[in-house]
Design a protein around this motif. Sequence first.
Motif, short mmCIF file in Angstrom:
data_model
loop_
_atom_site.label_atom_id
_atom_site.label_comp_id
_atom_site.label_asym_id
_atom_site.label_seq_id
_atom_site.Cartn_x
_atom_site.Cartn_y
_atom_site.Cartn_z
N GLY A 1 11.38 -8.68 -10.61
CA GLY A 1 11.31 -8.78 -9.16
C GLY A 1 10.08 -9.55 -8.70
N LEU A 2 8.95 -9.30 -9.38
CA LEU A 2 7.70 -9.99 -9.03
C LEU A 2 7.84 -11.50 -9.25
CD1 LEU A 2 4.66 -9.68 -8.27
CD2 LEU A 2 4.20 -9.54 -10.73
N LYS B 1 9.65 -3.72 2.09
CA LYS B 1 10.31 -3.15 0.92
C LYS B 1 9.70 -3.69 -0.37
CE LYS B 1 14.88 -2.60 -1.20
NZ LYS B 1 16.34 -2.92 -1.07
N THR B 2 9.48 -5.01 -0.43
CA THR B 2 8.94 -5.63 -1.64
C THR B 2 7.51 -5.20 -1.90
OG1 THR B 2 10.35 -7.56 -1.23
CG2 THR B 2 8.57 -7.82 -2.83
N GLU B 3 6.69 -5.15 -0.85
CA GLU B 3 5.30 -4.72 -1.03
C GLU B 3 5.21 -3.27 -1.44
OE1 GLU B 3 3.40 -7.93 2.17
OE2 GLU B 3 3.55 -5.82 2.69
N PHE C 1 11.17 5.01 -8.65
CA PHE C 1 9.84 5.63 -8.67
C PHE C 1 9.61 6.55 -7.48
CE2 PHE C 1 7.34 2.43 -11.52
CZ PHE C 1 8.22 2.72 -12.55
N ASN C 2 10.25 6.22 -6.35
CA ASN C 2 10.01 6.99 -5.13
C ASN C 2 11.15 7.95 -4.80
OD1 ASN C 2 11.82 4.99 -4.55
ND2 ASN C 2 10.88 4.36 -2.61
N LEU D 1 7.00 -14.36 -2.23
CA LEU D 1 5.71 -13.69 -2.44
C LEU D 1 4.63 -14.75 -2.61
CD1 LEU D 1 6.65 -10.83 -4.94
CD2 LEU D 1 6.15 -10.62 -2.51
N ARG D 2 3.52 -14.59 -1.87
CA ARG D 2 2.45 -15.58 -1.92
C ARG D 2 1.10 -14.96 -2.26
NH1 ARG D 2 5.27 -16.27 2.98
NH2 ARG D 2 6.98 -17.72 2.66
N THR D 3 1.08 -13.64 -2.41
CA THR D 3 -0.15 -12.98 -2.88
C THR D 3 0.26 -11.78 -3.72
OG1 THR D 3 -2.24 -11.95 -2.23
CG2 THR D 3 -0.36 -11.57 -0.76
N VAL D 4 -0.38 -11.63 -4.87
CA VAL D 4 -0.04 -10.56 -5.82
C VAL D 4 -1.33 -10.03 -6.44
CG1 VAL D 4 2.27 -11.41 -6.40
CG2 VAL D 4 0.30 -12.27 -7.66
#
Length: 491
Positions: A246-247, A384-386, A117-118, A256-259
């Motif tokens: 990935g999510l 990177k993940t965020e 995407f980037n 990951l603890r907040t989405v």
Amino acid sequence: MESSIAGSFENGVVLITGSTGFLGKMLTEKLLRCCPVNSIAILVRGKKGLSASQRVEEIYKQSLFDRLRSEKPDFTESIRIIDGHLEESSMDLSSSDREWLIENVNFVFHCAATIKFNEPLELASKINIQGTENVMKLASQMKNLKGFVHVSTAYSHCPRSEIKEEFYNVPITAKELKSVFVDEESCLKVLDDWPNTYTFTKAITENMILTNGNHLPISIFRPSIIGCTKSEPEPGWLENMNGPTGLVTGVMVGFLRTVPNIGSNITDIIPADYTVNALISVMWDTVNRHKQSNGVSFEEPKIYNYVSCVESPLTWGRYIREMHDQYYVAPPLQSMWYGFYIFYTNLIIGSILRFFLHRIPGAFMDLMLILCGKSPKMLRMYKKTENMIDLLYDFATKQWTFDNSNSRELWSLLSKDDREMFQFSLEDFDWKSYIKSYYYGIRRHVLHEDLSNVEKAKSKNQQLLWLHWLSMVLITSAMLHLCWTLVKYLF
């Protein structure tokens, strides 16, 4: 009209671009296993110190090809490796390879693309637009070409709220786009309505096909979000961390603890094997339509939106909830924390939650790594993940209305035997069993864990749960103590 899909490929020669990618590998496997092709030519370039042949040798060792290897042990003899660079002038083909392709190829599946995407606009344009133009130019010289299918994306025109199976106007043509690369400001301006360079360049490519493709027996296939396999060659097969995978993986291992709170929105996931079956069926339809026209050019290429939301919509909430149900049964052994997550709807609240739930623990773990003489990595991984989640945010929060009339009509044309061999209809789709397969697919193919460690993983997960609750008690106590201290100080 060819009576069967498999029959249309009999003794044919197929060219596949993007054969080293997820969809390209699955397409190659299905064609070799189910269709009597003469040979498949795959366009591959050397990469990371490996030649094209070395890369291919490694690819066909993957478990994806276990079933094909069992049924047809000599399947690699039907594969011809073409060393080439899609986006380069003349595709960097040797004169002998070029001549062979022109003389022999009957079917072209153009799956190659950069899906980042980037990706910088100039590079994305070079691969997605110029690469397609190069393949079309080569295809126009093929003496026995029967069909050409270009793989686009259902989100190529994502600025629109309703996406039909038709061409739409774009703000700039492929030719005009080349002139703006010298001006960074102009590059950013043409992207105003599109959230990323991937969907933008796919839209421009479709416009280029409309302009230049009428002389070819060509169609455009637009899949939505490709998930794991439903059943072929095995349930739950996947190989990357793109999109929802990935999510979910990040949440499964406690990373990951907040989405974002996207629970009520539709996630347009489609099974990978169904997608390949639909793609092959589109080629069959393209060949038949061209035959019926007696070689006369169509007004415009036909477009097929392949989506799940029309016949069988699935919400993000159900997807995440049923994934979590499987987590309780077989958590990953390599979990770093107990799997929990806090949803946010406000981006400012999201930033605050990320700071407390990601950055602070990440900094602490990096400090531990440094003290152990290792390189810090957690904060870098969180960043990177965020960034990936932020890139996907528009697709998770925005809803589209898709028309898939051409795809549904195509399904109605298939015989009973073809429907069994090339199943792609999503009507009354069993999402429950699919999501279960998806979970165990992630566990096996992404996290590389088999079911032999389940009891050990459950024991570890119970310990992580106790640690999680202990941490919550300590944090809550500390906050209450701080509040009480402030109240005493102020009053």
